[in-house]
Motif scaffolding. Structure first.
Motif, short mmCIF file in Angstrom:
data_model
loop_
_atom_site.label_atom_id
_atom_site.label_comp_id
_atom_site.label_asym_id
_atom_site.label_seq_id
_atom_site.Cartn_x
_atom_site.Cartn_y
_atom_site.Cartn_z
N ASP A 1 -6.47 16.14 8.41
CA ASP A 1 -5.36 15.53 7.72
C ASP A 1 -5.92 14.64 6.62
OD1 ASP A 1 -2.66 14.89 7.20
OD2 ASP A 1 -2.81 13.09 8.42
N THR A 2 -5.31 14.65 5.45
CA THR A 2 -5.73 13.80 4.34
C THR A 2 -4.52 13.10 3.78
OG1 THR A 2 -5.50 15.57 2.71
CG2 THR A 2 -7.68 15.29 3.72
N SER A 3 -4.71 11.86 3.36
CA SER A 3 -3.64 11.13 2.67
C SER A 3 -4.28 10.15 1.70
CB SER A 3 -2.73 10.41 3.67
OG SER A 3 -3.45 9.46 4.42
N LEU A 4 -3.56 9.86 0.65
CA LEU A 4 -4.05 8.97 -0.39
C LEU A 4 -3.34 7.63 -0.27
CD1 LEU A 4 -5.67 8.51 -3.03
CD2 LEU A 4 -3.67 9.38 -4.25
N THR A 5 -4.11 6.55 -0.29
CA THR A 5 -3.53 5.21 -0.29
C THR A 5 -4.05 4.46 -1.50
OG1 THR A 5 -5.27 4.19 1.03
CG2 THR A 5 -3.42 5.17 2.23
N GLU B 1 -9.77 20.29 -1.82
CA GLU B 1 -8.53 20.23 -2.59
C GLU B 1 -8.05 18.79 -2.75
OE1 GLU B 1 -3.92 21.71 -2.18
OE2 GLU B 1 -5.48 22.98 -1.31
N ALA B 2 -8.10 18.03 -1.67
CA ALA B 2 -7.66 16.64 -1.73
C ALA B 2 -8.56 15.81 -2.64
CB ALA B 2 -7.64 16.04 -0.32
N LEU B 3 -9.87 15.99 -2.54
CA LEU B 3 -10.80 15.27 -3.41
C LEU B 3 -10.64 15.70 -4.87
CD1 LEU B 3 -14.03 15.25 -1.25
CD2 LEU B 3 -12.79 13.25 -2.08
N GLY B 4 -10.48 16.98 -5.10
CA GLY B 4 -10.28 17.47 -6.46
C GLY B 4 -9.04 16.89 -7.09
N GLY B 5 -7.96 16.84 -6.32
CA GLY B 5 -6.72 16.25 -6.81
C GLY B 5 -6.88 14.77 -7.09
N MET C 1 0.85 -1.17 0.00
CA MET C 1 0.00 0.00 0.00
C MET C 1 0.89 1.22 0.00
SD MET C 1 -2.93 1.22 2.76
CE MET C 1 -3.10 -0.38 3.39
N SER C 2 0.63 2.14 -0.89
CA SER C 2 1.41 3.38 -0.92
C SER C 2 0.58 4.52 -0.36
CB SER C 2 1.84 3.71 -2.35
OG SER C 2 0.72 3.90 -3.17
N ALA C 3 1.24 5.52 0.15
CA ALA C 3 0.52 6.66 0.72
C ALA C 3 1.18 7.96 0.29
CB ALA C 3 0.49 6.57 2.25
N LEU C 4 0.37 8.92 -0.01
CA LEU C 4 0.83 10.27 -0.33
C LEU C 4 0.08 11.23 0.56
CD1 LEU C 4 0.44 10.07 -4.22
CD2 LEU C 4 2.57 9.90 -2.96
N SER C 5 0.76 12.19 1.12
CA SER C 5 0.08 13.22 1.91
C SER C 5 -0.11 14.44 1.03
CB SER C 5 0.87 13.60 3.15
OG SER C 5 0.83 12.56 4.09
N PHE C 6 -1.26 15.05 1.14
CA PHE C 6 -1.52 16.28 0.42
C PHE C 6 -0.93 17.42 1.22
CE2 PHE C 6 -4.64 13.38 -1.21
CZ PHE C 6 -4.60 13.64 -2.57
N PRO C 7 -0.15 18.29 0.62
CA PRO C 7 0.56 19.32 1.37
C PRO C 7 -0.33 20.32 2.07
CG PRO C 7 0.81 19.65 -1.01
CD PRO C 7 0.11 18.34 -0.80
N ALA C 8 -1.58 20.46 1.65
CA ALA C 8 -2.45 21.45 2.27
C ALA C 8 -3.05 20.97 3.59
CB ALA C 8 -3.59 21.82 1.31
N SER C 9 -2.79 19.72 3.96
CA SER C 9 -3.44 19.19 5.16
C SER C 9 -2.82 19.75 6.43
CB SER C 9 -3.40 17.67 5.16
OG SER C 9 -2.09 17.22 5.13
N ARG C 10 -3.67 19.86 7.46
CA ARG C 10 -3.24 20.29 8.79
C ARG C 10 -3.33 19.08 9.69
NH1 ARG C 10 -7.37 25.01 9.68
NH2 ARG C 10 -7.55 23.84 11.59
N GLY C 11 -2.43 18.97 10.61
CA GLY C 11 -2.44 17.82 11.51
C GLY C 11 -3.67 17.79 12.38
#
Length: 137
Positions: free
Chosen positions: A19-23, A48-52, A1-11
Motif C-alpha cells: 500500500d502506498t499513500s502520499l502525505t 509507479e508511486a515514486l514516479g508519480g 497533513m493531507s493524504a492521497l492514495s495511489f490507485p494502483a496500490s494493493r492492501g
C-alpha cells in the motif's frame, strides 16, 4: 497533513500486498508512505508511486519515502529505489528514506546504494533538519 492514495496500490492486509499513500506533513515536504512487502510482484506499484511523486512535485520540494511499514525489500524493490534516487538527483534533489528496518537497510548497505539516499530514522528528524536549514526571520 493531507493524504492521497495511489490507485494502483494493493492492501497490505493481503499476504505480499503493498500500500502506498502520499502525505504532506509540512509545506514543501512530500512523504510517500509504503506499507507491506516490496518484491517482484509489488515493486511496480512502488515504482509507479515514486514516479508519480517525483513527476508531480516541484523541484524544490523535499521528497521522502517512509519505509517503516516495509518488512521485506527484494532486489527488484531496491532497483526501483535506486532509479528513483537517480531521478531525484537529475532534478537536483536528494531522495530521503525514513524509518527502514534492518530488512530494508541491509540490502542498501550491502550494495553500497545507501550512499544515494539520506537515511533517517523518522519523519521528525527530517522535519527538524529542514527547519534547521530555513533562515530565521
Amino acid at each position: 497533513m493531507s493524504a492521497l492514495s495511489f490507485p494502483a496500490s494493493r492492501g497490505p492486509s493481503r499476504p505480499g500486498g503493498l500500500d502506498t499513500s502520499l502525505t504532506r506533513p509540512a509545506p514543501g515536504v512530500h512523504v510517500l508512505l509504503v506499507d507491506g512487502e516490496v518484491d517482484t510482484l509489488t515493486a511496480p506499484i512502488l515504482g509507479e508511486a515514486l514516479g508519480g511523486l517525483l513527476a508531480a512535485e516541484p523541484a524544490d520540494a523535499v521528497v521522502a519515502v517512509d519505509l517503516s511499514g516495509v518488512g521485506f525489500l527484494a532486489s527488484s524493490g531496491l532497483a526501483v529505489l535506486i532509479r528513483a534516487a537517480h531521478t531525484a538527483g537529475s532534478q537536483g534533489r536528494v531522495l530521503h528514506l525514513l524509518g527502514g528496518s534492518r530488512a530494508v537497510t541491509r540490502p542498501l548497505e550491502v550494495t553500497g546504494s545507501d550512499q544515494l539516499f539520506t537515511l533517517l530514522p523518522a519523519l521528525d528528524e527530517l522535519l527538524a533538519r529542514i527547519d534547521g536549514d530555513r533562515p530565521a526571520g
